[in-house]
Design a protein around this motif. Structure first.
Motif, short mmCIF file in Angstrom:
data_model
loop_
_atom_site.label_atom_id
_atom_site.label_comp_id
_atom_site.label_asym_id
_atom_site.label_seq_id
_atom_site.Cartn_x
_atom_site.Cartn_y
_atom_site.Cartn_z
N UNK A 1 32.87 23.68 40.04
CA UNK A 1 31.73 24.21 39.29
C UNK A 1 31.76 23.62 37.86
N UNK A 2 30.61 23.13 37.41
CA UNK A 2 30.56 22.56 36.05
C UNK A 2 29.89 23.55 35.07
N UNK A 3 29.64 24.75 35.56
CA UNK A 3 29.06 25.85 34.76
C UNK A 3 27.76 25.42 34.05
N UNK B 1 33.38 35.85 34.25
CA UNK B 1 33.60 37.04 33.41
C UNK B 1 34.64 36.73 32.34
N UNK B 2 34.26 37.00 31.09
CA UNK B 2 35.23 36.82 30.00
C UNK B 2 36.17 38.02 29.97
N UNK B 3 37.42 37.84 29.52
CA UNK B 3 38.35 38.98 29.48
C UNK B 3 37.83 40.08 28.54
N UNK B 4 38.15 41.34 28.91
CA UNK B 4 37.71 42.46 28.07
C UNK B 4 38.51 42.49 26.76
N UNK B 5 37.90 42.95 25.67
CA UNK B 5 38.68 43.20 24.45
C UNK B 5 39.69 44.32 24.70
N UNK B 6 40.75 44.36 23.89
CA UNK B 6 41.86 45.31 24.10
C UNK B 6 41.38 46.77 24.16
N UNK B 7 40.46 47.15 23.23
CA UNK B 7 40.01 48.57 23.20
C UNK B 7 39.25 48.94 24.47
N UNK B 8 38.38 48.02 24.89
CA UNK B 8 37.60 48.28 26.12
C UNK B 8 38.54 48.40 27.31
N UNK B 9 39.55 47.52 27.35
CA UNK B 9 40.51 47.51 28.44
C UNK B 9 41.24 48.86 28.54
N UNK B 10 41.66 49.38 27.36
CA UNK B 10 42.38 50.67 27.34
C UNK B 10 41.48 51.81 27.81
N UNK C 1 37.07 36.02 37.15
CA UNK C 1 36.25 34.93 37.67
C UNK C 1 36.02 33.89 36.58
N UNK C 2 36.28 32.63 36.94
CA UNK C 2 36.08 31.57 35.94
C UNK C 2 34.81 30.77 36.22
N UNK C 3 34.36 30.77 37.50
CA UNK C 3 33.18 29.97 37.88
C UNK C 3 32.07 30.87 38.42
N UNK C 4 30.89 30.25 38.61
CA UNK C 4 29.82 30.95 39.33
C UNK C 4 30.20 30.95 40.81
N UNK C 5 30.20 32.13 41.40
CA UNK C 5 30.63 32.23 42.80
C UNK C 5 29.66 33.06 43.61
N UNK C 6 29.54 32.72 44.90
CA UNK C 6 28.75 33.56 45.81
C UNK C 6 29.57 34.81 46.11
#
Lengths: 431, 78
Positions: free
Chosen positions: A257-259, A276-285, A396-401
């Motif tokens: 995938x070339x995004x 999906x980008x990683x969640x910030x620390x506060x959101x994660x908690x 997820x790092x790519x666009x996926x079905x």
């Protein structure tokens, strides 16, 4: 242009069907023999056993071809052609019977009723798509299911359904599956076959109510892709779960995938997951706390679901003919009914004991109470797991079905520039 | 980091493979059970379609009372 022509053909079919649907038998046919030929029933008649195997062979060939077209050939046009063939053969020629969706009822009854075993043809229809899904994803939904095909044809102006609403609406399919299994297991009704919205169109005859419901699905399907498949189909519920385990599955891009984001809005069924980008620390908690709460809540939801549906057993049990008859007889015996009904008169004509009928009705009600707890518990579990899934971060790092939600229709292939490169390379290689 | 990710993917695909073949076994066992039951019912001379002859694949060659009665009715209609 082609799509408009197809829409007109479907509209004409609907009109023809409407005319037939009004032609119901309003009075019992005369008893004396006049040589009058009664019109045929709306259900397909008995066929020789050999044709069951012919149908099963056609199904397996269609599934193999669909898997090859989706995973290897990656060609939407050929997938569409196969879909049209399936609509013609399994839909209009075989009149929507036998189909894997309705075979859920036959299979359940085979498991629960000691005196019933489903026909082998129906068994193959039930099992073959499951096996293919385990290895190749939902190729049955993509190109072989006639009900999916008829909805796919009318999809002209796709509208995106919000993810949350989509998840909530999907719960209805689980409820439908649970009730279909419950009613088939108790011998009450084959719910899926009785309320099949498209079979009246395939047979160009049937109940007006179901025809109207089918037409509503098609009208909604103009804007919301395959509404029956996504929010109602009970077989789709099973295929969704098996598709998660599939050995091979649909990929939007043939290699990396070339995004480029070109495929982002290509799926009318909302089955493309974005990176999906990683969640910030506060959101994660915060989500961690929510997750713990939801896991603790899961048993409560299971018990609550079981309690609600188990408590409705008196109402649901009325779907069984013996329970309805026992209630009618009781009303007549107690002087609460104004007049007798045909089934109650027929029952009295047999000379059978009322006490035996009451005992049978009590037994069936008991089965519904137990079954209701199971179905309700199952629904509570599914609702809880859906909530839990929403609070777990997907990696997820790519666009996926979407593994489960992708209907393998192949629409996204042509949106990927890497796929165009692949096609060019193939053409160059073949000279 | 890459090594850890690859290990996780390997574990995941192994688990999925195990689940896949377990499900396949379950589906096969269920299908086999239904076939065995059908054979038993036919051997015992019982109806395999709950007395519903309509759309029954073995109707033509069936000699059970329900089927004979249904054939008689259909014969009268013709």
């Amino acid at each position: 242009m082609i799509r408009s022509a197809l829409l007109i053909v479907i509209a004409v079919c609907l009109l023809i069907t409407c005319a037939d649907a009004f032609g119901i038998q309003r009075f019992p046919p005369p008893d004396f023999e006049t040589g009058h030929q009664l019109p045929g029933t709306t259900e397909p008649g008995a066929r020789s056993e050999i044709f069951e195997y012919v149908d099963a062979a056609v199904l397996i060939i269609a599934l193999s071809l669909a898997s090859w077209l989706i995973l290897k050939k990656r060609n939407r046009r050929w997938i569409f052609m196969l879909m049209l063939f399936s609509l013609g053969y399994f839909g209009f020629y075989r009149e929507g019977c036998v189909c894997p969706i309705g075979a859920i009822g036959n299979f359940t009854l085979s498991v629960f009723d000691s005196d019933y075993a489903m026909p082998l043809g129906a068994l193959i229809f039930f099992i073959a798509p499951l096996v293919f899904t385990l290895f190749f994803g939902r190729s049955f939904c993509g190109a072989v299911c006639p009900m999916g095909a008829i909805q796919d044809l009318v999809l002209v102006r796709p509208v995106k359904v919000p993810k949350g609403l989509e998840q909530a609406l999907r719960l209805f399919a689980y409820l439908y599956l649970g009730l279909a299994v419950l009613f088939a297991a108790t011998g009450s009704a084959f719910l899926i076959c009785r309320y099949d919205p498209f079979v009246a169109m395939f047979r160009l005859s049937g109940s007006l109510n179901m025809l109207v419901i089918g037409a509503c699905f098609l009208v909604v399907g103009v804007f919301i892709g395959r509404p029956y498949c996504r929010f109602v189909c009970p077989y789709g519920v099973i295929l969704r779960q098996l598709s998660r385990l599939a050995k091979k599955r649909v990929t939007i891009t043939p290699d990396d995938c070339i995004k480029c984001r070109l495929c982002e809005d290509s799926c009318p069924f909302g089955a493309i997951d974005e990176p999906e980008a990683p969640w910030p620390e506060e959101v994660y908690k915060q989500r961690k706390k929510t997750l713990a709460l939801l896991i603790a809540l899961l048993p409560v939801l299971v018990v609550l679901g079981g309690w609600v549906l188990g408590g409705m057993s008196d109402s649901t049990a009325r779907m069984h003919a013996s329970v309805r008859l026992a209630e009618q007889i009781y009303m007549e015996e107690a002087g609460l009914a104004q007049e007798t009904t045909d089934p109650s008169s027929a029952f009295r004509g047999t000379g059978e004991q009322v006490a035996d009928l009451y005992a049978e009705a009590v037994k069936i009600r008991g089965q519904f109470a137990v079954g209701g707890w199971f179905v309700g518990g199952f629904l509570g579990l599914i609702a809880g797991l859906k909530l839990i899934r929403l609070s777990v971060k997907p990696t997820r790092e790519d666009y996926e079905a979407d593994r489960a939600g992708c209907l393998a229709c192949g629409r996204c292939f042509s949106y990927c520039p890497r796929d165009h490169v692949r096609i060019k390379e193939l053409k160059a290689a073949s000279g | 980091m890459k090594e850890a990710k690859r290990n996780m993917q390997n574990r995941r695909s192994l688990l999925l493979g195990l689940l896949r073949y377990a499900t396949l076994g379950l589906v096969g066992a269920a299908g086999g059970g239904v076939i065995a039951k059908r054979r038993r019912l036919v051997r015992e001379g019982k109806c395999v379609g709950r007395g519903i002859c309509s759309a029954c694949g073995v109707f033509d060659g069936c000699g059970l009372p329900q089927a004979l009665s249904a054939k008689q009715v259909l014969g009268k209609r013709k």
